[in-house]
Design an enzyme around this catalytic site. Structure first.
Site, PDB file in Angstrom:
ATOM      1  CB  CYS A  23      38.465 -57.802 -23.025  1.00 48.17           C
ATOM      2  SG  CYS A  23      38.564 -59.399 -22.209  1.00 48.17           S
ATOM      3  CG  HIS A  43      36.968 -60.080 -26.404  1.00 49.10           C
ATOM      4  ND1 HIS A  43      38.028 -59.442 -25.814  1.00 49.10           N
ATOM      5  CD2 HIS A  43      36.420 -59.196 -27.278  1.00 49.10           C
ATOM      6  CE1 HIS A  43      38.113 -58.214 -26.309  1.00 49.10           C
ATOM      7  NE2 HIS A  43      37.150 -58.048 -27.198  1.00 49.10           N
ATOM      8  CG  ASP A  62      36.157 -55.105 -28.625  1.00 51.02           C
ATOM      9  OD1 ASP A  62      36.431 -54.830 -27.432  1.00 51.02           O
ATOM     10  OD2 ASP A  62      36.593 -56.112 -29.217  1.00 51.02           O
TER      11      ASP A  62
END
Lengths: 308, 677
Positions: free
Chosen positions: B415, B458, B474
């Site tokens: 991430c 994250h 995202d």
């Protein structure tokens, strides 16, 4: 076994003194507890016979002192006499120097003579002219007194009554027993033919054994309840009285052939031990003390039911 | 060395005391430097040898040297002798050295009192349920050794001491509960900053690829959330914690402005909230950081907590204990749609001059998008999706310009890589963007609450679009949509999401039974954290206001006093009543019940009647039961009057056994006694 010895002794005495098993047991127990005995009864009830039989069965040497009002301490203890051969005073031992002494009609003597006897009973020795003479062991005094004839007597004070571990009464015999007396052989003859069952060494051993009789806390509790009750009801048992009760109960348990004391032992010896110690004991008939004892026996619970 | 022992320590209780010391030190062992447990073992061993009279106590010189060396050792390890950890280490050293000075009873008492203290210090580091249970157990043992030292020398038995200690502790439980519930919670005026090894987990001030990888594999709890009312969908669970807006070419950092925000807060004209509100409470494990985690857009009113420009919440103090807060969130919102202040725009678009290949690609795509930010963002996401980008937790190390190396060479990352690269691509064409760190997802527990663990950590991006305001993007979802839908387990295609500890909860996670037990344990732990550890001033008010109107400290003190008074009163009544009555011996009670049985048949025992006299009378009344009656009486006789009874000191074990057998026999005999008419 030692308890067999005790049983034999009781049987042997029972042969002579008929129908008085309970009193014989108490008497033996008193002896085993190293205490002295006071028998209170009318003349002719067998007091002397009992003392004599006890001496015979236990193989003790026996002396009888008849107390009179003109008696002096030296008549009991002994006297120092000047020996012209050795040019010195010599102590001649009195009748008290024997293992079993029967002090007959103790209340007839003056307090002075009574005191001499009681002091010797307590100390187990005689002191004369600065010398000490130890009395034989075992040393056991059976004193008797006549409760009904009070004239010209010197009743024992309470403090001296306390010296006796037990006070018992013999009482009249049952008709059946009396009949046996009538038809049977002369008791005095029997006394002479008595054989001793134990020797003094065995007797000493038995006395030691009393101390090792187990007294559980349950019985101690019961004894304490009894003592406490007596103190609430009247002038109760003194600590010496309590110890006497314990010693007598233990000895009685041994007489009964048990290795531990049960409340029944305490109950049996309570009358003889406490009867002359609780209030009213100076009353020569002893009724007041007996009443307190009866009340104690009836009202103090053997099993503690405090919670219920 | 000669010791004049005036009140020597009873030998039996000394053994118990040594065991106590070891038990009290056990939970600390893992936190101490390696050499310290060894020193403790040596010291205890020495004391045992002294106890066995093999060696003597150490002299003054030895003790002094030992103290100085260990002082130095603690300083060398912690770099300080102050602070909780070093302090506890010193305390433990002093505590174990005291054993070598324990000559007299007084010293032993000191060690016992110290044991209580050492046990209590465990709470500085661990407040979990199991640790608490263990601590309570040790407290009982410590109390037992205190009891043991006060036992008479002949009558000391460790088991009796333990029993007494257990009874004592049990008696103190009601008081403990009352005090726990009613004593007003006052926040400590000091702040003990216990960091321990736990600073390794959690998000950090800066994020450079490689950081979150280590985090992802830890199954430690980050926080739990209780939703009041509706629950959001899994894909909406973006727990914002910290925003990173400064990039130096390798590392994303929190903006200085964010760190020193004066707490002006968010202007309401910049904010539009829509949709349903979501109410929840977050119970946060200590992070030793200042930020809090919330779903966007969060309203949170709490003293000492303020909202900064990037809408995250920052607390004045680091979260060093379990911390809970209530939040109201609106998942649909727009922020600053009207425009950004110029200074903000500049700050959020600034980049160092690095990564030429990435910048080129950005300009290329920007030109293709013809100035439409959404199109441009989608183009980047498509690029991530179509090209062979891999989501892995074990990416290779990146050298040189990290974005170039990542986007064009390795193409493996997690991430942080994707979010960082995405924000870089945005900023390089002048679109304000920032990296957001936090947690994504969570596991819903059967009991209805959400558990967020460290492996849910994250990072994602937020970009600013004219008239739309801030929008969450995202980029990881473009590469590994499963990460967002189901969590990190499903997302990695390789086995990089594996264990780094043999006891990891991730082990056996596919066996239903293990899963079930684990979830139960977790539930208990959750309740413990929520109600016991997290019982703060606020929860106390909340809890008490269920029964009391308007909880004030005065009222609480009043109730406390009333409760204590009640306890005292009950105790006083108990003592008075207990004093007033003697206890009946159980065997006597049994015998009395036997008497009661006979009484029902019409045979009453007189008070002054001895058991055998009564037996004789009963035998006359019930000749058919003579055997039983005599048996019961002789059993009672043997137990109560016989020389087997407890008070006989000469009795040995076999006598005791016989006695208890007799008691059982008596019980049976009384029970089975039946009268047949």
């Amino acid at each position: 076994m030692t308890s067999n010895h005790v049983a034999e002794v009781i049987a042997e005495i029972g042969n002579v003194l008929l129908g008085k098993e309970e009193q014989i047991k108490l008497c033996v127990a008193c002896l085993l507890a190293k205490g002295h005995l006071l028998i209170e009864d009318l003349p002719g009830m067998g007091k002397t016979t009992l003392a004599h039989a006890l001496a015979g069965a236990l193989g003790l040497n026996y002396q009888r002192i008849q107390f009179t009002s003109d008696m002096l301490p030296s008549d009991i203890l002994g006297v120092s006499i000047f020996n012209s051969e050795t040019a010195a005073f010599e102590f001649r031992k009195g009748p008290i120097f024997s293992q079993l002494v029967l002090a007959d009609e103790i209340n007839r003597a003056t307090p002075k003579a009574q005191s001499a006897l009681l002091e010797a009973m307590e100390e187990r020795q005689v002191t004369q002219d600065g010398d000490c003479y130890v009395l034989p062991a075992p040393f056991f005094v059976i004193a008797t007194q006549n409760p009904s004839e009070q004239m010209g007597t010197y009743p024992l004070p309470e403090s001296q009554l306390d010296r006796f571990l037990m006070r018992i009464h013999l009482g009249y015999p049952d008709p059946a027993v009396e009949r046996e007396l009538i038809v049977g052989i002369d008791r005095r003859q029997l006394l002479k033919s008595m054989k001793s069952v134990v020797d003094s060494e065995q007797l000493a051993k038995l006395q030691q054994e009393v101390a090792s009789i187990h007294l559980s806390s349950a019985v101690i509790d019961y004894i304490q309840r009894l003592v406490g009750f007596s103190r609430r009801e009247s002038v109760g048992l003194s600590p010496r009285g309590t110890l006497a009760l314990v010693a007598a109960a233990k000895a009685y348990a041994l007489v009964e052939g048990r290795s531990h004391v049960i409340p029944e032992d305490v109950q049996v010896v309570l009358g003889p031990v406490a009867g002359h110690r609780v209030q009213g004991a100076q009353d020569i008939t002893g009724h007041a003390g007996v009443n307190v004892v009866q009340k104690m026996l009836a009202e103090v619970d053997v099993v503690d039911r405090a919670l219920l | 060395m000669k010791v004049r022992a005036i009140y020597p320590i009873p030998r039996n209780s000394l053994v118990l005391l040594l065991v106590t010391v070891l038990l009290a030190l056990l939970p600390h062992v893992g936190r101490l430097p390696v050499w310290l447990p060894i020193v403790i073992c040596l010291v205890v061993g020495w004391r045992v040898q002294v106890f066995r009279e093999r060696v003597s106590f150490p002299g003054k010189v030895v003790r002094l040297v030992a103290v100085l060396i260990s002082f130095g050792g603690v300083f060398a390890y912690y770099g300080t002798v102050l602070g909780a950890e070093a302090g506890v280490a010193l305390l433990i050293l002093a505590y174990s050295y005291k054993l070598l000075e324990m000559y007299k009873e007084r010293d032993a008492f000191l060690v016992v009192i110290l044991s209580y203290f050492v046990v209590a210090t465990n709470y500085l580091f661990d407040t979990s349920l199991f640790s608490t249970l263990y601590t309570l157990f040790v407290v009982v043992v410590v109390t037992a050794s205190l009891v043991g030292m006060n036992q008479s020398r002949e009558g000391s038995s460790p088991f009796r001491a333990l029993r007494v200690a257990l009874v004592l502790s049990a008696q103190s439980v009601p008081l403990m509960i009352i005090l726990f519930i009613f004593v007003p919670r006052i926040a400590p005026v000091w702040n003990l900053n216990v960091q321990g090894g736990q600073a390794q987990t959690g998000l950090s001030d800066s994020i450079s690829p490689g950081d979150i990888s280590s985090l992802s594999r830890s199954a430690e709890l980050a926080f739990t959330v209780e939703f009041k009312g509706g629950k959001p969908e899994h894909k909406d669970l973006y727990w914002r914690g910290v925003t990173y807006s400064d990039f130096d070419g390798r590392t994303w950092r929190r903006g200085l402005r964010e760190s020193f925000n004066n707490g002006v807060g968010v202007l309401s004209r910049d904010l539009v909230r829509r949709g349903e509100e979501l109410r929840y409470r977050v119970i946060m494990e200590p992070t030793y950081r200042r930020w809090l985690f919330t779903l966007p857009f969060a309203s949170l009113k709490l003293s000492g907590v303020k909202q900064v420009d990037s809408l995250v919440y920052v607390r004045d103090e680091a979260v060093s204990t379990l911390f809970s807060y209530d939040v109201v969130s609106h998942l649909e919102y727009s922020y600053q749609p009207g425009g950004l202040p110029e200074r903000e725009r500049v700050r959020l678009t600034s980049l160092p001059v690095t990564d030429p290949r990435t910048t080129d690609r950005a300009n290329e795509l920007w030109a293709a998008a013809r100035g439409d930010v959404s199109v441009y963002a989608n183009a980047i996401l498509k690029w991530f999706n179509r090209e062979p980008f891999v989501y892995t937790l074990n990416p290779p190390e990146l050298r040189g310009d990290i974005n170039d190396a990542f986007l064009f060479d390795s193409r493996q990352g997690f991430c942080a890589h994707y979010a960082g690269a995405f924000v870089f691509l945005m900023r390089s064409v002048g679109i304000p963007a920032r990296v957001v760190g936090g947690y994504q997802g969570g596991d819903f527990h059967e009991a209805g609450y959400l558990v967020v663990r460290q492996y849910h950590a994250h990072a994602w991006a937020e970009i600013w679009i004219e008239s739309k305001g801030w929008v969450r993007v995202d980029p990881t979802a473009a590469v590994a949509p499963e990460r967002v839908m189901s969590g990190p387990e499903g997302a990695t295609t390789d086995d990089s999401f594996s264990l780094n500890s043999p006891l990891s909860p991730l082990l056996f996670r596919n066996i239903p039974f293990v899963r079930d037990i684990r979830s139960k344990i977790e539930y208990v732990n959750y309740l413990w954290s929520k109600w016991v550890v997290g019982y703060s001033n606020k929860t106390q008010m909340e809890f008490l206001s269920r029964w009391i109107d308007g909880v004030t400290p005065q009222k609480m003190v009043f109730i406390l006093l009333v409760c204590l008074g009640l306890v005292m009163l009950l105790l006083a009544i108990y003592i008075l009543v207990e004093r007033g009555r003697a206890r009946v011996d159980p065997i006597d009670a049994l015998y009395l019940s036997f008497c009661l049985k006979l009484e029902r048949q019409g045979l009453v025992r007189e008070g002054g009647e001895g058991v055998w006299t009564f037996c004789a009378r009963a035998c006359l009344a019930f000749p058919q039961l003579e055997g039983e009656l005599k048996a019961i009486t002789s059993l009672y006789d043997a137990i109560r009057y016989g020389d087997l009874s407890q008070e006989n000191k000469e009795n040995n074990r076999s006598d005791d056994a016989t006695l208890s057998n007799l008691k059982i026999e008596l019980r049976q005999a009384v029970k089975t006694l039946k009268f047949v008419r």
